[in-house]
Design a protein around this motif. Sequence first.
Motif, PDB file in Angstrom:
ATOM      1  N   ALA A 137      -8.834   0.269  -0.107  1.00 39.27           N
ATOM      2  CA  ALA A 137      -9.504  -0.192  -0.896  1.00 39.27           C
ATOM      3  C   ALA A 137     -10.068  -2.070   0.386  1.00 39.27           C
ATOM      4  O   ALA A 137     -11.510  -2.891   0.207  1.00 39.27           O
ATOM      5  N   GLU A 138      -9.027  -2.600   0.360  1.00 42.64           N
ATOM      6  CA  GLU A 138      -9.036  -4.388   0.754  1.00 42.64           C
ATOM      7  C   GLU A 138      -9.304  -4.380   2.482  1.00 42.64           C
ATOM      8  O   GLU A 138     -10.312  -5.492   3.010  1.00 42.64           O
ATOM      9  N   ILE A 184       1.985   2.018  -3.776  1.00 42.87           N
ATOM     10  CA  ILE A 184       1.222   2.133  -4.333  1.00 42.87           C
ATOM     11  C   ILE A 184       1.109   3.639  -4.162  1.00 42.87           C
ATOM     12  O   ILE A 184       0.945   4.850  -4.772  1.00 42.87           O
ATOM     13  N   SER A 241     -13.540   1.351 -11.362  1.00 44.71           N
ATOM     14  CA  SER A 241     -12.804   1.776 -12.406  1.00 44.71           C
ATOM     15  C   SER A 241     -10.978   1.890 -12.701  1.00 44.71           C
ATOM     16  O   SER A 241     -10.661   3.128 -11.222  1.00 44.71           O
ATOM     17  N   MET A 242     -10.765   1.494 -12.994  1.00 41.16           N
ATOM     18  CA  MET A 242      -9.349   1.365 -13.186  1.00 41.16           C
ATOM     19  C   MET A 242      -8.321   0.378 -12.114  1.00 41.16           C
ATOM     20  O   MET A 242      -8.011   1.700 -11.999  1.00 41.16           O
ATOM     21  N   HIS A 296       1.044  -0.992   0.081  1.00 40.15           N
ATOM     22  CA  HIS A 296      -0.141  -0.274   0.086  1.00 40.15           C
ATOM     23  C   HIS A 296       0.816   1.324  -0.146  1.00 40.15           C
ATOM     24  O   HIS A 296       0.408   2.306  -0.586  1.00 40.15           O
ATOM     25  N   ARG A 315     -17.863   5.609 -19.131  1.00 36.17           N
ATOM     26  CA  ARG A 315     -18.146   5.674 -17.742  1.00 36.17           C
ATOM     27  C   ARG A 315     -19.564   6.489 -17.733  1.00 36.17           C
ATOM     28  O   ARG A 315     -19.770   5.744 -16.487  1.00 36.17           O
ATOM     29  N   TYR A 326       1.192   6.880  -7.013  1.00 35.79           N
ATOM     30  CA  TYR A 326       0.313   8.112  -6.673  1.00 35.79           C
ATOM     31  C   TYR A 326       0.250   8.931  -6.333  1.00 35.79           C
ATOM     32  O   TYR A 326      -0.091  10.298  -7.646  1.00 35.79           O
ATOM     33  N   ALA A 343     -11.183   3.431  -5.072  1.00 36.30           N
ATOM     34  CA  ALA A 343      -9.686   4.405  -5.719  1.00 36.30           C
ATOM     35  C   ALA A 343     -10.573   5.422  -6.851  1.00 36.30           C
ATOM     36  O   ALA A 343     -10.300   4.921  -7.838  1.00 36.30           O
ATOM     37  N   ASP A 399      -9.580   6.464  -1.675  1.00 34.85           N
ATOM     38  CA  ASP A 399      -8.432   6.310  -1.982  1.00 34.85           C
ATOM     39  C   ASP A 399      -7.620   6.509  -1.213  1.00 34.85           C
ATOM     40  O   ASP A 399      -7.855   6.816  -0.102  1.00 34.85           O
ATOM     41  N   LEU A 400      -6.132   5.564  -1.423  1.00 40.34           N
ATOM     42  CA  LEU A 400      -4.861   5.257  -0.718  1.00 40.34           C
ATOM     43  C   LEU A 400      -4.365   6.338  -1.149  1.00 40.34           C
ATOM     44  O   LEU A 400      -3.609   7.069   0.174  1.00 40.34           O
ATOM     45  N   MET A 405      -4.266  12.458  -4.824  1.00 42.73           N
ATOM     46  CA  MET A 405      -5.308  12.492  -5.302  1.00 42.73           C
ATOM     47  C   MET A 405      -6.733  12.566  -5.328  1.00 42.73           C
ATOM     48  O   MET A 405      -7.709  13.260  -6.128  1.00 42.73           O
ATOM     49  N   GLY A 446      -9.693   8.215  -7.072  1.00 42.38           N
ATOM     50  CA  GLY A 446      -8.589   8.385  -7.873  1.00 42.38           C
ATOM     51  C   GLY A 446      -8.712  10.530  -8.201  1.00 42.38           C
ATOM     52  O   GLY A 446      -9.129  10.985  -7.150  1.00 42.38           O
ATOM     53  N   TYR A 475      -1.754  12.648 -13.654  1.00 38.68           N
ATOM     54  CA  TYR A 475      -2.569  12.208 -13.964  1.00 38.68           C
ATOM     55  C   TYR A 475      -3.578  12.405 -15.592  1.00 38.68           C
ATOM     56  O   TYR A 475      -3.444  11.796 -15.972  1.00 38.68           O
ATOM     57  N   THR A 483      -4.238  -2.549  -9.950  1.00 38.80           N
ATOM     58  CA  THR A 483      -3.366  -1.732  -8.947  1.00 38.80           C
ATOM     59  C   THR A 483      -3.754  -2.407  -7.148  1.00 38.80           C
ATOM     60  O   THR A 483      -2.751  -1.715  -6.848  1.00 38.80           O
ATOM     61  N   PHE A 484      -4.662  -2.911  -7.531  1.00 38.88           N
ATOM     62  CA  PHE A 484      -4.586  -2.784  -5.784  1.00 38.88           C
ATOM     63  C   PHE A 484      -3.838  -3.913  -5.576  1.00 38.88           C
ATOM     64  O   PHE A 484      -3.729  -4.912  -6.337  1.00 38.88           O
TER      65      PHE A 484
HETATM   66  C1  LIG Z   1      -5.507   4.112 -12.073  1.00 41.53           C
HETATM   67  S1  LIG Z   1      -5.809   4.875 -11.040  1.00 41.53           S
HETATM   68  C2  LIG Z   1      -7.273   5.076 -11.301  1.00 41.53           C
HETATM   69  C3  LIG Z   1      -8.170   5.839 -10.922  1.00 41.53           C
HETATM   70  C4  LIG Z   1      -9.855   6.144 -11.272  1.00 41.53           C
HETATM   71  N1  LIG Z   1     -10.461   4.973 -10.578  1.00 41.53           N
HETATM   72  C5  LIG Z   1     -10.266   6.642 -12.708  1.00 41.53           C
HETATM   73  O1  LIG Z   1     -11.238   6.003 -13.506  1.00 41.53           O
HETATM   74  O2  LIG Z   1      -9.771   7.419 -13.404  1.00 41.53           O
HETATM   75  C6  LIG Z   1      -5.666   4.297  -9.916  1.00 41.53           C
HETATM   76  C7  LIG Z   1      -6.461   4.178  -8.193  1.00 41.53           C
HETATM   77  O3  LIG Z   1      -6.549   3.600  -7.619  1.00 41.53           O
HETATM   78  C8  LIG Z   1      -5.727   3.803  -6.154  1.00 41.53           C
HETATM   79  N2  LIG Z   1      -5.120   2.797  -5.508  1.00 41.53           N
HETATM   80  C9  LIG Z   1      -4.717   2.244  -5.693  1.00 41.53           C
HETATM   81  N3  LIG Z   1      -4.426   0.919  -4.609  1.00 41.53           N
HETATM   82  C10 LIG Z   1      -5.800   0.915  -4.305  1.00 41.53           C
HETATM   83  C11 LIG Z   1      -6.137   0.766  -2.654  1.00 41.53           C
HETATM   84  N4  LIG Z   1      -5.495  -0.892  -2.416  1.00 41.53           N
HETATM   85  N5  LIG Z   1      -7.407   0.958  -1.557  1.00 41.53           N
HETATM   86  C12 LIG Z   1      -7.745   2.213  -2.141  1.00 41.53           C
HETATM   87  N6  LIG Z   1      -7.079   2.897  -3.732  1.00 41.53           N
HETATM   88  C13 LIG Z   1      -6.660   2.540  -4.566  1.00 41.53           C
HETATM   89  C14 LIG Z   1      -4.756   4.827  -6.060  1.00 41.53           C
HETATM   90  O4  LIG Z   1      -4.138   5.634  -5.648  1.00 41.53           O
HETATM   91  C15 LIG Z   1      -4.614   5.828  -7.850  1.00 41.53           C
HETATM   92  O5  LIG Z   1      -5.532   7.092  -7.355  1.00 41.53           O
END
Ligand SMILES: C[S@@+](CC[C@H](N)C(=O)[O-])C[C@H]1O[C@@H](n2cnc3c(N)ncnc32)[C@H](O)[C@@H]1O
Length: 206
Positions: free
Chosen positions: A99-100, A10, A115-116, A7, A37, A14, A52, A72-73, A77, A54, A21, A120-121
Amino acid sequence: MARTFTHQEIREKYERMARWYDIGEGIPEVLGLRRLRRALLAGASGDVLEVAVGTGKNLPFYPADCRITAVDLSPSMIETARRRAKRLGRPVDFHVQPAEALTFPDGRFDTVVSSMSLCTFPDPVQALREMARVCRKGGRILLLEHGRSDREWLGRWQDRRADRHAETLGCHWNRRPVELIEKAGLTPVRIRRFFLGIFHMIEIVV
Ligand SMILES: C[S@@+](CC[C@H](N)C(=O)[O-])C[C@H]1O[C@@H](n2cnc3c(N)ncnc32)[C@H](O)[C@@H]1O
């Protein structure tokens, strides 16, 4: 196989990327992501959790009567998403959390959106289990994800570059969203694939 990031790793990626971004993602958005979307979020209703969030790219597309909570983490963002929500005049309840391990009670939301993000999780299966836990029975999980193409030539090309891509962006672009969903014990009611089978729009009824 690329290693999984923590975490903290990641979040750091970000935090660094937050300023750029939206510029970096501008071309795919104009080429069709924005349309996907919009189509995804037409199905959202009631109390919604976006996981997440973003920079808040989905926020313009929610039906007006949705009450939105978002996590979000990365604080940076979220800061961009907060500014976007303000510009749109949309109240959103933002939280920094993974998210976990969501802090919300079971069945708290009518719709859960992400989404997206499965790319990354650190633990996408656990994140999906958490989405299902906080969604009420009969509620919907709506996902717009990219993953390994079902065109073998393209999937193999993604495989060859997956490690390098993950090191740069923290994004495992050859994950298979449908397999992750099945591992989490969930069954999609609708799957649509776009752009040479890379993008997946998935609906799950909990
Ligand atoms: C590729 S971006 C996508 C952002 C947005 N959902 C979009 O559709 O544009 C991935 C996002 O997931 C967040 N993220 C990654 N791992 C995460 C986690 N375990 N829990 C919460 N957020 C997480 C990152 O901080 C980042 O903002």
